[in-house]
Design a protein around this motif. Structure first.
Motif, PDB file in Angstrom:
ATOM      1  N   ALA A   1       0.815  -1.213   0.000  1.00 24.81           N
ATOM      2  CA  ALA A   1       0.000   0.000   0.000  1.00 24.81           C
ATOM      3  C   ALA A   1       0.847   1.260   0.000  1.00 24.81           C
ATOM      4  O   ALA A   1       0.412   2.307  -0.492  1.00 24.81           O
ATOM      5  N   SER A   2       2.069   1.173   0.532  1.00 21.43           N
ATOM      6  CA  SER A   2       2.929   2.356   0.614  1.00 21.43           C
ATOM      7  C   SER A   2       3.585   2.713  -0.716  1.00 21.43           C
ATOM      8  O   SER A   2       4.200   3.777  -0.836  1.00 21.43           O
ATOM      9  N   ALA A   3       3.460   1.849  -1.730  1.00 21.16           N
ATOM     10  CA  ALA A   3       4.132   2.083  -3.010  1.00 21.16           C
ATOM     11  C   ALA A   3       3.488   3.249  -3.754  1.00 21.16           C
ATOM     12  O   ALA A   3       2.267   3.411  -3.776  1.00 21.16           O
ATOM     13  N   GLU A   4       4.326   4.049  -4.389  1.00 18.57           N
ATOM     14  CA  GLU A   4       3.872   5.174  -5.206  1.00 18.57           C
ATOM     15  C   GLU A   4       4.108   4.844  -6.679  1.00 18.57           C
ATOM     16  O   GLU A   4       5.244   4.559  -7.084  1.00 18.57           O
ATOM     17  N   ALA A   5       3.051   4.870  -7.482  1.00 15.43           N
ATOM     18  CA  ALA A   5       3.185   4.590  -8.910  1.00 15.43           C
ATOM     19  C   ALA A   5       3.870   5.762  -9.607  1.00 15.43           C
ATOM     20  O   ALA A   5       3.566   6.933  -9.336  1.00 15.43           O
ATOM     21  N   LEU A   6       4.803   5.434 -10.496  1.00 15.09           N
ATOM     22  CA  LEU A   6       5.530   6.446 -11.256  1.00 15.09           C
ATOM     23  C   LEU A   6       5.300   6.234 -12.743  1.00 15.09           C
ATOM     24  O   LEU A   6       5.362   5.091 -13.226  1.00 15.09           O
ATOM     25  N   THR A   7       5.052   7.314 -13.465  1.00 14.79           N
ATOM     26  CA  THR A   7       4.956   7.225 -14.917  1.00 14.79           C
ATOM     27  C   THR A   7       6.354   7.194 -15.517  1.00 14.79           C
ATOM     28  O   THR A   7       7.350   7.528 -14.855  1.00 14.79           O
TER      29      THR A   7
ATOM     30  N   ARG B   1      16.168   3.830 -21.398  1.00 18.53           N
ATOM     31  CA  ARG B   1      14.782   3.589 -21.820  1.00 18.53           C
ATOM     32  C   ARG B   1      13.872   3.738 -20.606  1.00 18.53           C
ATOM     33  O   ARG B   1      13.532   2.734 -19.947  1.00 18.53           O
ATOM     34  N   PRO B   2      13.487   4.967 -20.297  1.00 20.09           N
ATOM     35  CA  PRO B   2      12.620   5.163 -19.122  1.00 20.09           C
ATOM     36  C   PRO B   2      11.321   4.385 -19.255  1.00 20.09           C
ATOM     37  O   PRO B   2      10.715   4.345 -20.325  1.00 20.09           O
ATOM     38  N   SER B   3      10.927   3.749 -18.181  1.00 16.97           N
ATOM     39  CA  SER B   3       9.659   3.026 -18.148  1.00 16.97           C
ATOM     40  C   SER B   3       8.933   3.414 -16.874  1.00 16.97           C
ATOM     41  O   SER B   3       9.505   4.036 -15.971  1.00 16.97           O
ATOM     42  N   ALA B   4       7.663   3.069 -16.813  1.00 19.89           N
ATOM     43  CA  ALA B   4       6.916   3.291 -15.578  1.00 19.89           C
ATOM     44  C   ALA B   4       7.527   2.446 -14.467  1.00 19.89           C
ATOM     45  O   ALA B   4       8.277   1.490 -14.711  1.00 19.89           O
ATOM     46  N   GLY B   5       7.208   2.800 -13.248  1.00 22.26           N
ATOM     47  CA  GLY B   5       7.771   2.055 -12.129  1.00 22.26           C
ATOM     48  C   GLY B   5       7.046   2.338 -10.836  1.00 22.26           C
ATOM     49  O   GLY B   5       5.949   2.911 -10.826  1.00 22.26           O
ATOM     50  N   LEU B   6       7.669   1.942  -9.752  1.00 23.18           N
ATOM     51  CA  LEU B   6       7.126   2.140  -8.405  1.00 23.18           C
ATOM     52  C   LEU B   6       8.222   2.686  -7.509  1.00 23.18           C
ATOM     53  O   LEU B   6       9.398   2.328  -7.660  1.00 23.18           O
TER      54      LEU B   6
END
Length: 375
Positions: free
Chosen positions: A133-139, A152-157
């Motif tokens: 639950a503490s994870a922050e989604a990153l674009t 190669r930037p990708s989405a992440g956490l």
């Protein structure tokens, strides 16, 4: 530059901390400690500190080589409980989070060198991982802004409030708080009588402890000790580069973890079919190639340290924290695999509580040896 074929951690220590890792046989080496811990890795030393804090009497640690000479000295030192979400049972991840809290208490009390950091995981994630639950989604755009040099930037956490430690620094600082630490002392066997260990034979003579805790990494195999736990040692490689021309915002998975001086810690392979103790140059080259693929700016970075270590593991990848079957005054903890540094404080708390009160803590029930049918 030719890489040093040993872990980086000792080279980052001051002379006092280096000396603390090899005190030798102390003056007045006690023969009748209340608690004898066999094994001078991070688990053994942290267990000893917990027993001392619990008021269990005179505590002694004996180690055959120097403190941290085994898996501890080759570990990455990451304190990231949330990365185990999904791959390990929920109850174990909860214990790991408690252990991180205990690490921070040890930092406050002993100055063990805990460094706070975020863990940033790039997609795709391993299929077994599911974010807490503490994870922050990153674009992908946010990741690119955080790590400008990423190919190669990708989405992440982003998992905040994780940690890292130099395992040998922590070991040195903790060991100086223990009443008795002896290195270069090999345990050669035990004598039992009426369900108790009454004597421990060592290269420095016999000891008659009140309680014995085996914290030898893998399951101990000693004359006189009837203990058979399944397990193996799993090899892994790591490397450290010279200081990088970029700054990472935290541990970037699966790429690298920044060290204090700007160098990058990379690797953590699982070389399941390689039992040899030598560093494999091809594996190191593969790790380095992967780093360059993600971060092209590191292409010219030299590797300053390259090493391998063996992680003791039980078949389910989880440690044992248990009383030795048939012995009322002996306990064992073994097979911490990928979590020995992280789980050391909670392991110490569980064992010290058990010994102090005579009752198995509920959290330790699922870490006992009955799951292997060893009793």
């Amino acid at each position: 530059m030719t890489a040093a074929l040993h872990a980086v951690w000792r080279d980052l220590l001051g002379s006092e901390d280096v000396a603390a890792l090899d005190p030798g046989l102390p003056d007045g080496f006690g023969r009748r400690p209340d608690v004898l811990v066999i094994g001078g890795g991070i688990v053994g030393v942290t267990v000893a500190v917990a027993c001392q804090q619990a008021g269990l009497g005179q505590v002694m640690v004996v180690e055959a080589a120097t403190l941290g000479a085994g898996a501890t000295g080759g570990a990455a030192g990451l304190l990231i409980p949330d990365v185990h979400q999904g791959s390990d049972p929920d109850w174990f991840v909860d214990l790991a989070r408690k252990s991180l809290v205990l690490w921070r208490e040890l930092e406050h009390r002993y100055g063990v060198g805990v460094i706070d950091l975020d863990w940033i995981a790039l997609e795709p994630h391993p299929p077994e991982f599911w974010p807490p639950a503490s994870a922050e989604a990153l674009t992908a755009r946010e990741v690119a802004a955080m790590v400008p040099g990423l190919a190669r930037p990708s989405a992440g956490l982003r998992l905040p409030d994780q940690g890292r430690v130099n395992p040998l620094l922590a070991l040195a600082r903790l060991s100086t708080s223990i009443q008795g630490v002896a290195t270069g002392v090999t345990v050669t066997g035990v004598i039992t009588r009426r369900g108790r260990i009454t004597e421990v034979a060592t290269s420095a003579g016999s000891l008659m402890p009140g309680v014995v805790i085996f914290a030898t990494g893998g399951a101990p195999a000693l004359p006189g000790l009837d203990l058979d736990l399944p397990g193996r040692a799993i090899k892994g490689h790591l490397l450290v580069t010279e200081p990088a021309p970029l700054e990472l915002p935290g541990a970037l998975a699966p790429v690298a973890t920044p060290l204090e001086d700007g160098r990058l810690l990379v690797g953590g392979t699982l070389d399941l079919s390689d039992p040899t103790p030598q560093v494999d140059a091809e594996v190191i080259a593969s790790i380095q190639a992967g780093l360059r693929q993600f971060l092209p700016a590191t292409a010219d970075l030299a590797v300053t340290h390259a090493w391998c270590c063996f992680r003791p593991a039980h078949p389910d990848g989880l440690p044992v924290v248990d009383r030795v079957p048939g012995l009322s005054n002996a306990w064992v903890t073994s097979g911490h695999y990928r979590t020995g540094i992280l789980m050391a404080p909670i392991t110490g708390e569980l064992l010290a509580t058990w010994i102090n009160h005579g009752l198995q803590p509920p959290e330790a029930v699922r870490l006992d040896s009955t799951r292997f049918g060893s009793r």
